[in-house]
Design a protein around this motif. Structure first.
Motif, PDB file in Angstrom:
ATOM      1  N   ASN A   1       0.829  -1.223   0.000  1.00 22.68           N
ATOM      2  CA  ASN A   1       0.000   0.000   0.000  1.00 22.68           C
ATOM      3  C   ASN A   1       0.861   1.270   0.000  1.00 22.68           C
ATOM      4  O   ASN A   1       0.703   2.160   0.852  1.00 22.68           O
ATOM      5  CB  ASN A   1      -0.951   0.007   1.200  1.00 22.68           C
ATOM      6  CG  ASN A   1      -2.089  -0.972   1.029  1.00 22.68           C
ATOM      7  OD1 ASN A   1      -2.199  -1.635   0.000  1.00 22.68           O
ATOM      8  ND2 ASN A   1      -2.941  -1.080   2.035  1.00 22.68           N
ATOM      9  N   ASN A   2       1.835   1.285  -0.923  1.00 24.52           N
ATOM     10  CA  ASN A   2       2.702   2.455  -1.137  1.00 24.52           C
ATOM     11  C   ASN A   2       3.720   2.686  -0.027  1.00 24.52           C
ATOM     12  O   ASN A   2       4.379   3.741  -0.011  1.00 24.52           O
ATOM     13  CB  ASN A   2       1.860   3.728  -1.339  1.00 24.52           C
ATOM     14  CG  ASN A   2       0.939   3.624  -2.548  1.00 24.52           C
ATOM     15  OD1 ASN A   2       1.357   3.142  -3.606  1.00 24.52           O
ATOM     16  ND2 ASN A   2      -0.299   4.052  -2.389  1.00 24.52           N
ATOM     17  N   GLU A   3       3.894   1.725   0.903  1.00 27.97           N
ATOM     18  CA  GLU A   3       4.921   1.824   1.932  1.00 27.97           C
ATOM     19  C   GLU A   3       5.976   0.746   1.685  1.00 27.97           C
ATOM     20  O   GLU A   3       5.640  -0.410   1.398  1.00 27.97           O
ATOM     21  CB  GLU A   3       4.328   1.653   3.328  1.00 27.97           C
ATOM     22  CG  GLU A   3       3.375   2.766   3.729  1.00 27.97           C
ATOM     23  CD  GLU A   3       2.842   2.559   5.140  1.00 27.97           C
ATOM     24  OE1 GLU A   3       3.247   1.553   5.781  1.00 27.97           O
ATOM     25  OE2 GLU A   3       2.027   3.382   5.595  1.00 27.97           O
ATOM     26  N   ILE A   4       7.240   1.111   1.815  1.00 22.84           N
ATOM     27  CA  ILE A   4       8.328   0.163   1.574  1.00 22.84           C
ATOM     28  C   ILE A   4       8.402  -0.833   2.734  1.00 22.84           C
ATOM     29  O   ILE A   4       8.270  -0.467   3.901  1.00 22.84           O
ATOM     30  CB  ILE A   4       9.663   0.905   1.410  1.00 22.84           C
ATOM     31  CG1 ILE A   4       9.622   1.784   0.148  1.00 22.84           C
ATOM     32  CG2 ILE A   4      10.827  -0.076   1.332  1.00 22.84           C
ATOM     33  CD1 ILE A   4      10.867   2.634  -0.049  1.00 22.84           C
ATOM     34  N   VAL A   5       8.650  -2.097   2.366  1.00 22.80           N
ATOM     35  CA  VAL A   5       8.747  -3.187   3.346  1.00 22.80           C
ATOM     36  C   VAL A   5      10.170  -3.731   3.322  1.00 22.80           C
ATOM     37  O   VAL A   5      10.751  -3.929   2.245  1.00 22.80           O
ATOM     38  CB  VAL A   5       7.748  -4.324   3.016  1.00 22.80           C
ATOM     39  CG1 VAL A   5       7.921  -5.491   3.983  1.00 22.80           C
ATOM     40  CG2 VAL A   5       6.329  -3.794   3.041  1.00 22.80           C
ATOM     41  N   ASP A   6      10.738  -3.925   4.496  1.00 24.03           N
ATOM     42  CA  ASP A   6      12.055  -4.563   4.575  1.00 24.03           C
ATOM     43  C   ASP A   6      11.921  -6.049   4.260  1.00 24.03           C
ATOM     44  O   ASP A   6      10.975  -6.723   4.696  1.00 24.03           O
ATOM     45  CB  ASP A   6      12.646  -4.390   5.977  1.00 24.03           C
ATOM     46  CG  ASP A   6      12.992  -2.936   6.278  1.00 24.03           C
ATOM     47  OD1 ASP A   6      13.278  -2.191   5.320  1.00 24.03           O
ATOM     48  OD2 ASP A   6      12.950  -2.552   7.468  1.00 24.03           O
ATOM     49  N   GLY A   7      12.906  -6.579   3.525  1.00 23.23           N
ATOM     50  CA  GLY A   7      12.877  -7.991   3.165  1.00 23.23           C
ATOM     51  C   GLY A   7      12.212  -8.211   1.820  1.00 23.23           C
ATOM     52  O   GLY A   7      11.598  -7.313   1.237  1.00 23.23           O
ATOM     53  N   ASP A   8      12.364  -9.430   1.306  1.00 21.60           N
ATOM     54  CA  ASP A   8      11.752  -9.806   0.028  1.00 21.60           C
ATOM     55  C   ASP A   8      10.603 -10.774   0.252  1.00 21.60           C
ATOM     56  O   ASP A   8      10.572 -11.517   1.250  1.00 21.60           O
ATOM     57  CB  ASP A   8      12.789 -10.469  -0.887  1.00 21.60           C
ATOM     58  CG  ASP A   8      13.758  -9.449  -1.474  1.00 21.60           C
ATOM     59  OD1 ASP A   8      13.517  -8.236  -1.316  1.00 21.60           O
ATOM     60  OD2 ASP A   8      14.766  -9.887  -2.072  1.00 21.60           O
TER      61      ASP A   8
END
Length: 655
Positions: A637-644
């Motif tokens: 939702n347009n927020e960056i997430v750490d990890g793949d």
């Protein structure tokens, strides 16, 4: 029958010319069909199919081939610990220190597995293994890693099974069956899943105790009390399971309490002697005490609570009730006594296997009595045959699905097949349960399989209760259906096929994987309206992708939820190159698969994988993330997430 034939049959038979023609026409049709049927029955195949007085050469050949394949292929590692302890027993005897056997076994244990049984089991194994022990003592023979030595060990248990089959034939003849019919009893016994898997696949030694129990049952049916007590005395020293039927059998025939107690005491003398020999031996207590407690704990698992805090073991209630029933039952004839002897033995072990958490190979205790009841009951031959197959097969399927540890590629490594044919590298399936999951039989089905099995157990106990008509019509004389024989053999072959499939089927090639043993999840519910999780992916090589798999936690989505998870892949221009969807209620927690059909992902091209949902019904689904890998840009939702994202691309690189 087609409509024209129905019309012909429904035509009134009058004295008219038309009616006579109809009659003649129908007679010709019936005559032609009868001729074809008779010709088929007279053919070689027809005579073979109908010739069921006794098992023919083809029946024995098929059974022998399946058993020989299993004999040469499978060995569960537990028996190797007993193999080693049989040598420890021989060493103790040769050194004049049999009383120190358990200490010697502790000091010489390659597998860290103490000698948990009473000494007679190790004595029997030791006597059989004297040839290999001599090679070991005088030739430094590595018996634990020798395929011929393992086959020699396994051969002993197969011979016990064959002796047990001969005893089954003798019991069948005592019940009034012909020699030919008794051969079917032996065939059914050797083709029982409850016998085949424990003996020929897992290589467990309950068959030793079963053989002595059958010798005791044969003596019991012939009225030879001393022989009955002697054989059960031996059986009880191997495994305490024999007590489950020994006490009811004594009480079924002996109604004088002092004499019954005396016979029971005689039956346990061997066990008492073994315990007295090692009374006060700390090594014996250390080796056997914990194992005995574990077995007793299992008897207490299934039950109910009395007065809010005291657990009541259901099996103990049942077995005590069975003993009381046996004492109360007054058999009016030898035939009635024989029928109830089989029935009570079957009931004891069948209920034990149905309600007690067990090692699945203990179902070998059921095998002889379930087969004997099939041929004793004058009715329900086919139904009983199918129920017997269903119970054994279902039990093993249940334990496969719950992850019982014995079914893995290690079962191949010691014998002939595993010495010449290595496992697939990498294997696609590491247990047969994973194969079942792949074809749609998952752990969620266990409760239904348990319900089905218990229903079959109840059916067997109900329809085989020895009523007056049962006693009068005993034994069964219905013709064997060869199709039922094939079902029995197919169950055996199917079980072996599952094991071979686990060992030989290679994993699908994987072009990319970011699977984690400890994944986290995104905070966004992708089934919520306008929610999404996406990741930009780029590879150094061109990939041909057959299946896209993404880790999803949809454990909160119930079966009635019609939500769908969608996956799309777009290229750098925004064009969609892949679209896939899957029902959210079918995922649970794990990898959701989206068939890609050979999708080409070009090298050095940036693609965007986007996950979202439709038809939300308020139950959430989350995307799994590998926190230890952070190669690609991941957004929720347009927020960056750490990890793949936890993702597997099944396929290959393209040159």
């Amino acid at each position: 029958m087609n409509e024209e034939e129905n019309a012909l049959r429904s035509t009134p038979r009058t004295g008219t010319r038309a009616g006579q023609l109809v009659d003649r026409g129908w007679a010709r049709v019936e005559g032609a069909w009868t001729s074809v049927s008779d010709a088929a029955a007279r053919s070689t195949v027809g005579r073979w199919f109908k010739g069921v007085e006794q098992p023919n050469v083809a029946d024995w050949a098929l059974l022998g081939a399946i058993c020989a394949l299993a004999f040469m292929t499978f060995l569960y590692g537990d028996v190797k610990a007993t193999f080693e302890h049989s040598f420890n027993f021989l060493d103790a005897v040769a050194a004049g220190r049999p009383q120190d056997f358990y200490q010697i076994a502790i000091e010489n244990s390659t597998f860290g597995h103490p000698a948990v049984y009473d000494v007679p089991i190790y004595a029997v194994f030791g006597i059989w293994n004297i040839p290999t022990w001599l090679l070991y003592r005088f030739g430094d023979f590595d018996y634990l890693n020798s395929t011929p030595a393992q086959l020699w060990l396994k051969l002993m248990l197969v011979l016990f099974a064959l002796v047990a089959a001969r005893l089954m034939m003798a019991i069948a003849k005592t019940l009034g069956m012909t020699v030919a019919r008794s051969k079917w009893v032996a065939f059914y016994f050797l083709s029982s899943m409850a016998l085949f898997v424990p003996v020929f696949v897992i290589v467990q030694y309950d068959i030793i105790s079963v053989t002595f129990m059958l010798a005791g049952l044969l003596a019991y049916m012939k009225g030879r009390t001393r022989a009955f007590l002697f054989w059960f005395l031996i059986a009880i020293t191997f495994k305490l399971f024999a007590l489950f039927i020994f006490i009811p059998l004594v009480l079924l025939r002996e109604k004088r309490i002092p004499r019954a107690l005396g016979q029971i005491l005689v039956g346990v003398l061997g066990l008492l002697l073994c315990r007295l020999l090692y009374r006060g031996d700390l090594a014996f207590e250390v080796s056997t005490g914990g194992f005995t407690d574990l077995m007793l704990d299992r008897l207490r698992v299934a039950g109910f609570t009395w007065q809010s805090s005291i657990p009541v073991p259901l099996f103990v209630v049942f077995i005590v009730g069975l003993a009381i029933f046996a004492y109360a039952k007054r058999a009016s004839s030898t035939r009635e006594l024989q029928a109830f002897a089989i029935y009570l033995s079957l009931a004891a072990f069948l209920v034990f296997c149905a309600i007690v958490p067990l090692n699945p190979y203990w179902i070998a205790l059921v095998a002889p009595f379930s087969v004997l009841i099939i041929f004793a009951n004058p009715k329900y031959l086919t139904l009983n045959s199918l129920l017997e197959v269903a119970i054994g097969t279902t039990l093993f399927l249940i334990y496969m699905l719950v992850g019982y540890s014995m079914y893995n590629s290690g079962i191949f490594k010691d014998l002939v097949f595993g010495q010449f044919i290595p496992p697939a590298s990498p294997q696609r399936f590491y247990t047969p349960g994973e194969i079942l999951n792949a074809v749609g039989i998952s752990g969620n089905n266990v409760i239904f399989l348990v319900g089905f099995m218990i229903a079959c157990v109840l059916a067997v106990l109900i329809i085989n209760y020895p009523r007056a008509s049962f006693i009068e019509g005993m034994p069964n004389a219905e013709p064997i259906k060869r199709s039922v024989v094939w079902v029995r053999l197919a169950a055996m072959a199917g079980f072996c096929a599952l094991l071979f499939g686990m060992y030989l089927i290679p994993a699908r090639p994987t072009a990319y994987s970011s699977v984690s043993s400890a994944p986290t999840t995104t905070a966004v519910d992708i089934l919520a309206p306008d929610s999404f999780v996406q990741e930009e992916i780029e590879f150094d090589d061109t990939l041909r992708v057959d299946t896209v798999q993404v880790g999803i936690d949809a454990g909160g989505v119930t079966w009635i939820n019609s939500a769908v998870i969608t996956a799309t892949i777009t290229d750098s221009s925004g064009a969609t190159v892949f679209e896939g969807e899957t029902p959210a209620n079918a995922i649970g927690v794990g990898l959701a698969s989206f068939p890609a059909g050979g999708l080409i992902l070009e090298a050095d091209e940036v693609y965007t994988l986007r996950l979202s949902g439709i038809q939300s019904e308020g139950e959430p689904a989350y995307v799994q993330v590998n926190p230890d890998v952070d190669e690609f840009l991941t957004i929720q939702n347009n927020e960056i997430v750490d990890g793949d994202l936890v993702m597997v691309l099944q396929g290959t690189t393209v040159d």
